[in-house]
Design an enzyme around this catalytic site. Structure first.
Site, PDB file in Angstrom:
ATOM      1  N   ASN A  13      42.977  17.590  60.530  1.00 19.56           N
ATOM      2  CA  ASN A  13      43.854  17.476  59.375  1.00 19.56           C
ATOM      3  C   ASN A  13      44.983  18.500  59.464  1.00 19.56           C
ATOM      4  O   ASN A  13      44.731  19.718  59.466  1.00 19.56           O
ATOM      5  CB  ASN A  13      43.071  17.723  58.087  1.00 19.56           C
ATOM      6  CG  ASN A  13      43.980  17.771  56.859  1.00 19.56           C
ATOM      7  OD1 ASN A  13      44.476  16.753  56.401  1.00 19.56           O
ATOM      8  ND2 ASN A  13      44.224  18.975  56.341  1.00 19.56           N
ATOM      9  N   GLU A  14      46.211  18.028  59.617  1.00 22.06           N
ATOM     10  CA  GLU A  14      47.460  18.780  59.438  1.00 22.06           C
ATOM     11  C   GLU A  14      47.689  19.927  60.416  1.00 22.06           C
ATOM     12  O   GLU A  14      48.593  20.737  60.210  1.00 22.06           O
ATOM     13  CB  GLU A  14      47.568  19.308  57.996  1.00 22.06           C
ATOM     14  CG  GLU A  14      47.685  18.203  56.970  1.00 22.06           C
ATOM     15  CD  GLU A  14      47.919  18.708  55.551  1.00 22.06           C
ATOM     16  OE1 GLU A  14      48.359  17.905  54.704  1.00 22.06           O
ATOM     17  OE2 GLU A  14      47.663  19.905  55.294  1.00 22.06           O
ATOM     18  N   ILE A  15      46.924  19.992  61.486  1.00 27.52           N
ATOM     19  CA  ILE A  15      47.154  21.101  62.424  1.00 27.52           C
ATOM     20  C   ILE A  15      48.436  20.878  63.225  1.00 27.52           C
ATOM     21  O   ILE A  15      49.230  21.812  63.434  1.00 27.52           O
ATOM     22  CB  ILE A  15      45.942  21.283  63.364  1.00 27.52           C
ATOM     23  CG1 ILE A  15      44.685  21.618  62.540  1.00 27.52           C
ATOM     24  CG2 ILE A  15      46.219  22.399  64.372  1.00 27.52           C
ATOM     25  CD1 ILE A  15      43.432  21.761  63.373  1.00 27.52           C
ATOM     26  N   SER A  50      46.287  14.030  61.615  1.00 29.94           N
ATOM     27  CA  SER A  50      46.892  13.389  60.456  1.00 29.94           C
ATOM     28  C   SER A  50      47.637  14.466  59.667  1.00 29.94           C
ATOM     29  O   SER A  50      47.038  15.487  59.316  1.00 29.94           O
ATOM     30  CB  SER A  50      45.816  12.733  59.583  1.00 29.94           C
ATOM     31  OG  SER A  50      46.376  12.147  58.432  1.00 29.94           O
TER      32      SER A  50
END
Length: 855
Positions: free
Chosen positions: A455-457, A507
């Site tokens: 997530n969002e890395i 994502s």
């Protein structure tokens, strides 16, 4: 008895003994007789397994309730200590005579040494991995002693932090030492911008001792090779462990059926060599009942049973519920950028749903009943997908089974979020073991739609300023680590173990922080209405190909606030309210955005109510914008479905299971058929949106212009066709033509869509002005209440418009068939109210709120 009779009797006895020489596995659950102790202390107290150290300390009044007031700070000492758990159990001679004894520990949190009868049998270092330990050599007849010593997850990795040379950007780790990235433990337990910090330890999933003969089925996977409406080809793949030292001939049988009267069986003889054996048994199913997502049909499930028989005795058996379907993710370059959507059983599906976080800060509190309730709620809200977010856990098997039974697709993140991570050999090995364990555990579920690396890395690395924070050499090493974990290791694991499923490295796929062009590429996260402080109308122009995160906060309702605060704390910025608001800009931003659309109330309780209304309508605006713009946009997963403790957050359902206005508005916005009226420039456009799989001919929309007192000033009817699985502009007129000479501040449009047989398919209300500019009356609402079995039935009627009626009942987890709704003049509406605890008409109390009554 003569000699002949004696010989026959002996022969019968020998045959009987031979036939029963092997037995079915015996499963002994080891959940009783546990005690715990702080290392260095001598006080042993009763413990609950599965459980956590915080729950045990709380049960013995050794810590205060961490959810109440500002007690979170008072319990932080627990994470810095080491803890021991021990139990004893009895093993008899017959159990010791079995071929194998395996200790199964499904979840140890996190750094743990396990001792049995003086032997170190396990050194655990990953919360996300279950363990199966052969323990027959160390078991004893009579009493056996089992001890688990947990080491502080924070202290364990301090040497890594000290020698690393830099600190990872794990800003959600609410501690002076950001140690969370080094440990394969639920990231959210270290704190988040909606989460309490409870860095737990303990035996958090079940423990069993399993005795068996000859062989064990270690894994059973019904692999779907091809599925169509005419035929399904599956491969029953089993990993069977022969626990003896000899080759054994066995009979493998697979039974499968959709209903009890259509059972089919296939079988074959197999040779099981000592150790691991991989066996395949293909099967075909003609005219299969396909598993369909919620809203499209039944989520049909077949029951598959695999059994292994040796010398006439069944020695192993496993069962699976299998949904036959195809799921494909389409991410192709096109004329706009890059598409992203799910195709289920050959049809493109608009994904409607939310992001799911762990349902409790103390995970063993999440029971099968809670999972069942969650999916009842998700289904009732017309959702068809949940995203299991990468800062939590790989959920319990019950979660995915409920998703299977309710037709809810699962987007599954691997557990990495919002920070770069190490990539040294030991860390990589831990991740590899974790990925194999969870891919194999979850791949058989029909609901599992895809895997996502994190997530969002990727977005963080490109647009959150990390590159400026670190030296060029350090940041380059972070980029190499990203590639190793998310572009090499995890996709390789998915390809090897679950090759039919889609994998995406991160994502959002293409970082979209402040870059309008990125809305055109795959999935997006839109935090413009929160971090960007944009109005909700920005949803109309920030249209992605697939929206996998977006959100806005609200307080939970007052009965939940009262569980953690007192009357003296009922101020927006009181210390207790701020302790339950983990987003830095949270409460101030709620008030600021409220002022754009509503008159900001002076009373705290009124502000809580209006904040719930604000969140619901604002987020609904986004859901409708996404659905309206299909097929360019093909998904809307808002942040977030649930809470892990009583808190101010982006959730649609609070910690105690109460639906916020957001959940009711999502139910309306995600309805199978939706009327969406939206102002575009100077025109008012009416869209018809359908997720149904069939067209509807000869539908009609009736639009009434009425004032808030109920007088109808004009009426229009338009006939047409409702196209399946689409969004179409149905009517369009300048706003002035709709409104005529009426006052925008006291007028509305009531839109009703009907089928050719007269049945109402959908209705909606459009307002010409923001609530703060409307001349809202304080309507007189008549109510009548009666008991209907175990339910309460409430009927409401109003003389004038009543906006956003909230029926407040002081019972946690009560369910309403509807709430936070508008009631038009002269309209009568019946609401059914239920509770798992039951409701008494004698003791039933309620309070009504309406927007016109807030000053």
């Amino acid at each position: 008895m003569n000699g002949k009779d004696l010989a026959c009797s002996l022969a019968t006895c020998i045959v009987s003994l031979t036939a029963s020489a092997y037995e079915k596995p015996q499963v002994c659950t080891l959940h009783t007789n546990w005690t715990f102790c702080q290392v260095g202390d001598t006080l042993w107290s009763e413990a609950k397994v599965p459980g956590t150290i915080h729950q045990d300390l709380l049960n013995h009044n050794r810590i205060p309730n961490p959810f109440y007031g500002m007690n979170e700070e008072a319990v932080q000492w627990v994470e810095n200590e080491d803890w021991m758990y021990r139990t004893s159990f009895v093993v008899n001679e017959h159990q010791l005579s079995r071929d194998a004894a395996v200790l199964e520990m499904d979840g140890l949190d996190t750094y743990a040494d396990v001792y049995l009868n003086g032997a170190l049998i396990l050194h655990a270092d990953n919360m996300f991995v279950g363990h199966k330990i052969q323990v027959k050599p160390v078991l004893r007849k009579g009493v056996n002693h089992l001890l688990v010593r947990f080491r502080s997850a924070v202290k364990e990795v301090l040497p890594q932090l000290a020698t690393n040379g830099f600190e990872y950007p794990a800003s959600n780790d609410h501690s002076p030492w950001r140690t969370s990235v080094y440990t394969r433990k639920a990231p959210y337990s270290y704190g988040w911008d909606w989460g309490i910090r409870l860095a737990t330890c303990g035996i958090w999933r079940p423990v069993r001792l399993v005795f068996s003969d000859v062989a064990r089925i270690e894994d059973y996977y019904v692999c779907q090779k091809s599925v169509s409406a005419n035929r399904a080809e599956v491969d029953n793949r089993l990993e069977i462990n022969n626990v003896t030292s000899r080759t054994v001939t066995a009979l493998l049988k697979v039974n499968y059926h959709y209903s009890a009267n259509d059972t089919k069986e296939i079988s074959k003889r197999i040779e099981l060599r000592p150790g691991e054996n991989t066996v395949s048994l293909p099967a075909s199913i003609d005219n299969p009942h396909l598993w369909m997502p919620n809203g499209w049909g039944e989520p049909s499930l077949y029951k598959f049973t695999a059994s292994v028989t040796v010398d006439g005795a069944e020695i192993a058996r496993q069962e699976r519920e299998v949904g036959l379907r195809t799921i494909r993710v389409v991410m192709d370059d096109d004329e706009y950028g890059k598409s992203f959507y799910f195709v289920v059983n050959g049809r493109p599906m608009f994904a409607k749903g939310a992001n799911f976080i762990p349902d409790d800060a103390l995970l063993p509190n999440v029971t099968p009943q809670r999972y069942k309730r969650i999916f009842e709620d998700v289904k009732a809200a017309n959702m068809n997908m949940l995203r299991v977010w990468g800062g939590g856990i790989y959920e319990d098997d019950n979660f995915y089974s409920e998703a299977d039974r309710n037709g809810i697709l699962i987007w599954q993140d691997f557990m990495f979020a919002c920070s770069t991570y190490p990539h040294d050999p030991l860390f990589i090995k831990r991740v590899e073991t974790e990925a194999e364990y969870n891919i194999k555990r979850l791949r058989g579920h029909a609901s599992l739609a895809m895997w996502c690396g994190n997530n969002e890395i990727y977005e963080g690395m490109r647009y959150w300023g990390w590159k400026r924070k670190y030296t060029a050499e350090t940041f380059a090493e972070m980029e190499r680590g990203y590639d190793v974990l998310f572009r090499q290791l995890l996709p390789k694991m998915v390809e090897r173990l679950d090759s039919s499923r889609f994998y995406m490295h991160s994502s959002p796929y293409e970082a979209n922080w402040g870059r309008p062009d990125s809305w055109k590429i795959a999935d997006s996260h839109n935090w413009g209405t929160w971090h960007g402080r944009k109005p909700f109308e920005s949803f109309d122009s920030s249209i992605p190909r697939f929206m996998s995160e977006y959100g806005f906060q609200a307080f939970p309702e007052m009965k939940t606030i009262r569980t953690f605060a007192e009357e003296k704390d009922f101020e927006l910025e009181s210390p207790v309210m701020n302790a339950h608001q983990k987003a830095d800009i949270g409460n101030a931003l709620i008030k600021q955005t409220m002022g754009l659309y509503y008159k900001v109330p002076a009373r705290f309780e009124d502000m809580v109510y209006v904040g719930l209304v604000l969140q619901g309508h604002g987020m609904r605006h986004g859901m409708e914008a996404h659905r309206r713009n299909r097929p360019y946009c093909m998904g809307s997963l808002f942040w977030q479905l649930n809470d892990s403790w009583p808190v101010v957050s982006w959730s649609a359902i609070d910690y105690y299971g109460n639906w916020k206005a957001l959940m009711y508005q999502s139910k309306r916005a995600f309805a199978p058929i939706l009327i969406n009226a939206i102002r575009e420039d100077n025109n008012l456009c009416v869209y018809l949106i359908s997720d149904e799989l069939h067209d509807r001919d000869d539908v009609s929309i009736t639009v009434e212009l009425m004032d808030f007192d109920g007088k109808t000033h004009s009426r229009w009817t338009c006939n047409g066709r409702l196209t399946a699985n689409s969004s179409l502009l149905f009517m369009k007129k300048p706003v002035g033509e709709w409104l005529g000479k009426q006052d925008a501040a006291s007028s509305l449009l009531h839109l009703t869509l009907k089928a050719k047989n007269g049945a109402t398919l959908a209705d909606n209300v459009y307002y010409f002005a923001y609530p703060k500019d409307q001349k809202l009356p304080e309507a007189s609402i008549e109510t009548s209440v009666k008991r209907r079995g175990d339910e309460i039935e409430m009927t409401l009627k109003t003389d004038r418009l009543a906006r956003d009626i909230f029926i407040e009942v002081p019972v946690q987890g009560v369910r309403f068939t509807d709430n936070f709704f508008d009631l038009l003049p002269g309209q009568r509406k019946t609401i059914v109210i239920t509770s798992t605890e039951g409701l008494s008409l004698k003791d039933f109390t309620f309070r009504l709120h309406q927007l016109g009554g807030v000053r």
